[in-house]
Design a protein around this motif. Structure first.
Motif, short mmCIF file in Angstrom:
data_model
loop_
_atom_site.label_atom_id
_atom_site.label_comp_id
_atom_site.label_asym_id
_atom_site.label_seq_id
_atom_site.Cartn_x
_atom_site.Cartn_y
_atom_site.Cartn_z
N GLY A 187 30.46 2.00 -48.87
CA GLY A 187 29.82 2.10 -47.65
C GLY A 187 28.07 1.94 -47.95
N GLN A 188 27.71 2.53 -48.96
CA GLN A 188 26.46 2.65 -49.37
C GLN A 188 25.81 1.21 -49.72
N GLY A 189 26.62 0.63 -50.23
CA GLY A 189 26.27 -1.02 -50.67
C GLY A 189 26.37 -1.81 -49.30
N LEU A 190 27.12 -1.44 -48.53
CA LEU A 190 27.13 -2.34 -47.29
C LEU A 190 26.02 -2.11 -46.19
N LEU A 191 25.37 -0.89 -46.33
CA LEU A 191 24.26 -0.66 -45.48
C LEU A 191 23.22 -1.77 -45.31
N ASN A 192 22.89 -2.43 -46.41
CA ASN A 192 21.90 -3.30 -46.54
C ASN A 192 22.25 -4.60 -46.03
N GLU A 193 23.57 -4.63 -45.60
CA GLU A 193 23.99 -6.04 -45.00
C GLU A 193 23.61 -6.15 -43.42
N VAL A 228 26.45 16.10 -49.26
CA VAL A 228 25.13 15.66 -49.20
C VAL A 228 25.31 13.99 -49.10
N PRO A 229 26.01 13.35 -50.06
CA PRO A 229 25.98 11.97 -49.67
C PRO A 229 26.62 11.45 -48.51
N TRP A 230 28.02 11.80 -48.28
CA TRP A 230 28.16 11.54 -46.84
C TRP A 230 27.50 11.76 -45.80
N VAL A 231 26.72 12.78 -45.58
CA VAL A 231 26.08 13.06 -44.37
C VAL A 231 24.69 12.22 -44.57
N THR A 232 24.23 12.11 -45.71
CA THR A 232 23.16 10.93 -45.82
C THR A 232 23.44 9.66 -45.51
N PHE A 233 24.74 9.27 -45.97
CA PHE A 233 25.43 7.81 -45.79
C PHE A 233 25.46 7.65 -44.04
N PHE A 234 25.83 8.64 -43.41
CA PHE A 234 26.27 8.73 -41.89
C PHE A 234 24.79 8.47 -41.37
N GLN A 235 23.90 9.19 -41.88
CA GLN A 235 22.42 9.31 -41.16
C GLN A 235 21.69 7.78 -41.32
N HIS A 236 21.98 7.18 -42.54
CA HIS A 236 21.44 5.91 -42.68
C HIS A 236 21.91 4.77 -42.09
N ILE A 238 23.27 5.49 -38.83
CA ILE A 238 22.78 5.60 -37.76
C ILE A 238 21.32 5.15 -37.47
N GLU A 239 20.63 5.40 -38.34
CA GLU A 239 19.11 4.93 -38.27
C GLU A 239 18.98 3.60 -38.73
N LYS A 240 19.82 2.92 -39.10
CA LYS A 240 19.60 1.25 -39.55
C LYS A 240 19.34 0.75 -38.16
N ASP A 241 18.34 -0.09 -38.17
CA ASP A 241 17.97 -0.89 -36.93
C ASP A 241 18.67 -2.14 -37.11
#
Length: 1047
Positions: A187-193, A228-236, A238-241
């Motif tokens: 999931g963290q890797g997919l956030l930039n896609e 910590v990493p899961w909450v950070t992942f969810f926040q990122h 949500i905040e993704k434009d």
């Protein structure tokens, strides 16, 4: 059968010729139990040569086959008409299903996930131990499509444990340990896609996590290395434009856009973590397992999540970004929870009025989407905007809940500010030139104060006294507004402030005139809202008087509206009008009933014509929801019931109503519309109870009831015995003359009784229905049903000879009363049967051990008359065991008589309370305020607060603790409660007179019996005195009866 022939059969199942379809289905049914059939289906699904339509048909068939036949254990309640799938075919399915998912088209894959989930629910981990290894291999693949199938496969196994208890969740721990780090990294890797495939994979990852935390938050997921990493992942996420160029332009497509769906699942996860596990103010006091985690979460994660939401909200307010309705829903839900804890409240507090004016208010205003729906589909608009159940999960409802909690839980800081904001909007609208007025803003402001009407109308609100002037200034003028939505809002305001007592009668008249004008409006939503408003106004006497000349016309309008829209709210309005204006409507009762019948049949015709699910799929089709129609139909039936009860004093009209209602009853029962059984049996009960007789029409209905009880392969009628009981009892009580002469009727009633008493399908509460029917037969048919005394005793003694098997006190008492009723019906015959069973002494021991448990007036009278019946038997004819304890019979009678006056007093008080009006609303509200700690004298505005939902959960937890089934002292010893509406032939029996006559009769005719009965009285002056007091009451009542007869 080879794969080619099977393929051809499935292709034929969607042939245009229905005969070809049917023949193919028959042939498939014949071969489905053959070994190797499932592998053939898997071959077709895996083949690249199979067309997609045939694959879909195979997938749907496979889903239904596994649903019906994978689990065959008798404890599951599975329909055993289906042949179990053999072990080799099961192994083939588990061996190949994940590979097939890799190559299957999406439409086929969706169908296959359901059987996979069901197999996992039954087989994992014991019978499918290598499944997780298969999933691991998929997840760690470098091929995105393979990894995606791995996610789907993981989702299915995690869903198995979504609602399992903590004790059953042990396998989930291994799943989390082996896979969650993998999918988090993915999931963290997919956030930039920005492609939609990445968004879909992120959505599944979020749904997997959601399933894992729904019921419980495991220690592994509470650990900082995980949270910590899961909450950070969810926040990122949500905040993704989301780039504007990839967002669809059409609003409906935007709402469904995959990136927004992924973000809303991230919101759901953060909200669940905070609401259920991470907010100490929301944790119920009885649950301490998450206390440490909650204290940690509220300090280290709550604020940063809140700041993330506030940043997104600020961008939305500035129109820099677009947010879907679901995301707005979860934002509002989080804000609502955040205001309950002092840490997050201090963060949100400075923004609270901005959120009211810039976040909540725009969501409450009439929108472009609202206008489009109003114009294109006003019926759907009514359902979505006026039905609280439909609107429950909308972003608007969440914004309203946030507003209400903000005003209530943080009242000192927010309430008057909200009132001032509303006043500013309304004053601006009032003073603006016509071309500068914003009607949507006025609608939002009125909706806002309407949502807060309960708080506004409380004595301590500070504004309650201003509301009559408020309605005059800002609402009454909108009854003639050029904007239809404002006319509807004006009607809604009358509903919201229905507790307002107008000081000026002319203002009430203005409101009434405005409502009646809106009932004739051209716009359907306005008319419906006006009808609901009129319902709220009939509490005013002047309104009722004004309506009397026009009540037939009003009812006709309501019926016309019912034919335009299926909603139970209109039926509720009609029901209230029938109840309040029963006298005025009686001349039109037949016509009204016929129109209600026609409305019901029209709704049911639409219900039956609803589009079926394609193919042979037997699951709920979300594309078509019949709930509205069944609720509307139920509302019509309730109105009919109210109409029947209001005509109780006019049997000639009721007789005509029965004929008018026959199609309704017949249609519902013949078509097994089980959702309406409760209401349809209410109608049958009301018809037979109100007339106190059974007409030929209603005897015809009895045949249908019996057929319904017997059921068929799909529906078991015994499940509805509680709904049927009042009607069946009426047939016996009010149709006694026919019943005692008709052996077939008696046999059918006995079949119902025997089936219910012997069935393992129902619980003891439902089984008491059979006991009540036995009592009805014996009390109403005295001297005509001797042949059933023995069978009735067999049914009752089956349980009394095994008392430990009875788990509830009411059922135990009802079983004892079966024998007591038999004794009262024919004591000699009953004693003979008990003697033959060798159960006489045991039964009387059970009876007298429980004699203090007979709490109701009816039970006490039954005991007295049954014991008096025993007194009338010559001593020589009594069984020896009864002779030996003969004095106890008199003791039993006296014991029950001592407690009878208290029971009668309790019943009278219950009847009075049943007839009394509800207590004053204002007192009730003040009580609620005290209960919820809403005392204005206490300033805790910056401390933690507990909302009503949490208080209710705590109440349920406390009640569960009180009723802990492991508490040996409880033993389900709940008392039998008085039934205010219960009637029986014993109501006409004066037990004082009965005892007096029986006692004197024994004294005069059976001296031996009398001597044994009273041998202990000589030395007991108290008993002698008590008996004489009973005789005195009996003489007094005899004299009263004679005087009444002479007069």
């Amino acid at each position: 059968m080879d794969s080619h022939n099977v393929y051809q059969l499935f292709s034929a199942t969607f042939d245009s010729d229905r005969n070809v379809q049917k023949q193919a289905e028959i042939q498939l049914k014949q071969v489905e139990a053959s070994a190797g059939f499932i592998p053939i289906l898997l071959q077709i699904l895996a083949s690249q040569d199979s067309n997609i339509e045939t694959k879909q048909a195979v997938a749907i068939y496979l889903k239904n086959r596994i649903r019906s036949s994978w689990v065959t254990d008798i404890t599951t309640g599975v329909n055993h008409n289906h042949v179990s799938i053999n072990p080799q075919d099961r192994d083939e399915f588990k061996k190949n299903i994940l590979h097939i998912l890799l190559t299957a088209p999406n439409a086929v894959r969706i169908q296959l996930l359901d059987p996979l989930s069901r197999v996992l629910d039954n087989d994992y981990p014991d019978k499918w131990p290598n499944y997780l290894s298969q999933v691991d291999a998929l997840l760690t693949s470098n091929d995105p499509r393979t990894a995606y199938i791995g996610l789907l496969a993981l989702q299915q196994v995690v869903k198995v444990y979504q609602w399992k208890s903590t004790e059953q969740r042990a396998p989930l721990a291994e799943i989390i340990q082996r896979t969650f780090a993998i999918i988090l990294q993915m999931g963290q890797g997919l956030l930039n896609e920005i492609n939609v495939d990445a968004a879909e994979m992120l959505r599944i990852i979020n749904k997997i996590y959601s399933s894992a935390i729904q019921y419980d938050l495991s220690e592994a997921l509470q650990d900082n290395n995980s949270i910590v990493p899961w909450v950070t992942f969810f926040q990122h996420l949500i905040e993704k434009d989301i780039p504007e160029e990839i967002i669809p332009n059409i609003i409906e497509d935007r709402q469904r856009f995959i990136w927004f769906r992924s973000q809303r699942w991230a919101c759901q996860n953060l909200n669940r973590l905070f609401q259920r596990y991470g907010n100490p103010a929301q944790l119920v006091a009885s649950s301490t397992v998450y206390t440490t985690f909650a204290e940690h979460f509220i300090r280290h994660f709550g604020p940063q999540i809140l700041h993330s939401y506030l940043r997104k909200t600020e961008k939305w307010i500035k129109k820099e970004i677009w947010l879907s309705d679901k995301i707005l829903f979860y934002f509002s839900e989080f804000y609502r929870d955040a205001i309950t804890h002092k840490i997050t409240w201090q963060i949100i507090k400075p923004y609270s009025m901005t959120l009211v004016s810039e976040y909540i208010f725009p969501q409450l205003c009439f929108s472009d989407e609202d206008e489009q729906l109003w114009t294109e589909d006003p019926v759907d608009y009514i359902h979505k905007k006026m039905d609280p159940l439909e609107d429950f999960n909308s972003h608007t409802a969440a914004a309203v809940s946030f507003l209400m909690d903000l005003a209530k839980l943080r009242k000192k800081y927010t309430f008057m500010g909200i009132m001032e904001f509303i006043n500013t909007i309304l004053t601006t609208y009032q003073n603006a030139p016509i071309d500068a007025k914003n009607p949507r803003h006025k609608d939002g402001a009125l909706k806002m104060i309407g949502c807060l009407s309960d708080m506004v109308m409380r004595k301590k609100s500070g504004v309650a006294h201003l509301m009559e002037g408020f309605l005059i200034t800002h609402v009454f003028s909108e009854f003639q507004s050029p904007y239809p939505f404002l006319r509807a809002r004006a009607c809604d305001m009358i509903i919201k402030f229905d507790r307002l007592d107008f000081e000026q009668e002319s203002n009430l008249a203005t409101a009434f005139q405005g409502i009646t004008n809106c009932m004739r409006d051209e716009e359907l939503p306005v008319k419906v809202q006006a009808c609901l408003a009129l319902q709220s106004m009939i509490r005013h006497e002047t309104v009722r008087v004004a309506l009397i000349p026009n009540i037939p016309m009003v009812m006709q309008q309501l019926l016309d509206l019912t034919n335009q829209i299926d909603t139970d709210t209109l039926a509720n309005v009609m029901e209230d009008f029938v109840e309040v204006f029963s006298k005025e409507l009686s001349p039109f009762a037949i016509q009204l009933c016929e129109q209600l019948r026609n409305a019901f049949l029209r709704i049911m015709q639409d219900y039956q014509n609803a589009p079926a699910v394609s193919g042979s799929e037997d699951i709920y089709d979300p594309s078509y929801d019949n709930c509205d129609k069944t609720m509307a139909a139920a509302g019509v039936l309730k109105t009919i019931t109210t109409l029947i009860l209001s005509l109780e004093s006019t049997p000639e009209i009721l007789a005509q109503l029965e004929n008018a209602l026959l199609p309704i009853i017949t249609y519902t029962l013949e078509n097994t519309i089980t959702d309406l059984y409760d209401d349809i049996f209410d109608i049958i009960d009301s018809c037979t109870y109100s007339t106190k007789q059974i007409s030929p029409t209603m005897w015809g209905i009895f045949d249908l009831i019996y057929k319904t009880f017997k059921g068929d392969d799909k529906i078991s009628g015994i499940d509805y015995i509680e709904e049927m009981l009042p009607s069946l009892d009426n047939y016996i009580s009010y149709g006694t003359g026919v019943f005692v002469q008709n052996a077939d009727l008696q046999a059918r009633i006995y079949d119902v009784i025997e089936t219910v008493m012997n069935s393992d399908r129902i619980n003891e509460s439902e089984r008491t229905c059979a006991c009540k029917l036995i009592e009805s037969v014996l009390l109403n048919c005295r001297g005509y049903v001797d042949q059933y005394v023995g069978p009735f005793l067999v049914l009752g003694c089956r349980y009394l000879t095994d008392l430990p098997s009875i788990t509830t006190l009411p059922f135990k008492i009802y079983c004892i009363e079966i024998v007591i009723n038999c004794l009262y019906y024919n004591p000699i015959l009953t004693l003979r049967n008990l003697e033959e069973r060798g159960f006489t002494q045991a039964f009387f021991s059970i009876w007298f051990e429980h004699i203090d448990k007979f709490k109701r007036v009816h039970d006490k009278k039954l005991v007295i008359v049954a014991l008096c019946s025993l007194l009338e038997i010559p001593f020589e004819q009594l069984p020896p065991t009864l002779q030996a304890g003969w004095t106890q019979v008199l003791d039993g009678i006296l014991t029950v008589f001592k407690s009878l006056p208290i029971a009668e007093e309790n019943r009278e008080n219950l009847e009075k309370s049943f007839d009394e009006e509800d207590s004053d609303d204002e007192d009730e509200l003040e009580s609620l305020e005290k209960a919820y700690g809403e005392d204005d004298s206490v300033d805790n505005d910056d401390e933690n607060v507990v909302d009503e939902d949490t208080q209710y959960l705590e109440f349920l937890a406390q009640e569960a603790a009180k009723n802990n089934p492991d508490d040996d002292e409880n033993e389900h010893e709940e008392e039998m409660e008085e039934e205010v509406m219960f009637e029986s032939p014993l109501d006409k029996v004066d037990v004082y007179i009965k005892f007096h006559e029986s006692f004197i009769g024994v004294q005069q005719h059976y001296p031996t019996s009398y001597n044994h009965l009273t041998k202990n009285l000589d030395n007991d002056k108290n008993k002698q005195g008590f008996i004489m007091s009973l005789f005195s009451i009996a003489e007094q009542r005899k004299n009263e009866i004679q005087s009444a007869q002479q007069s």
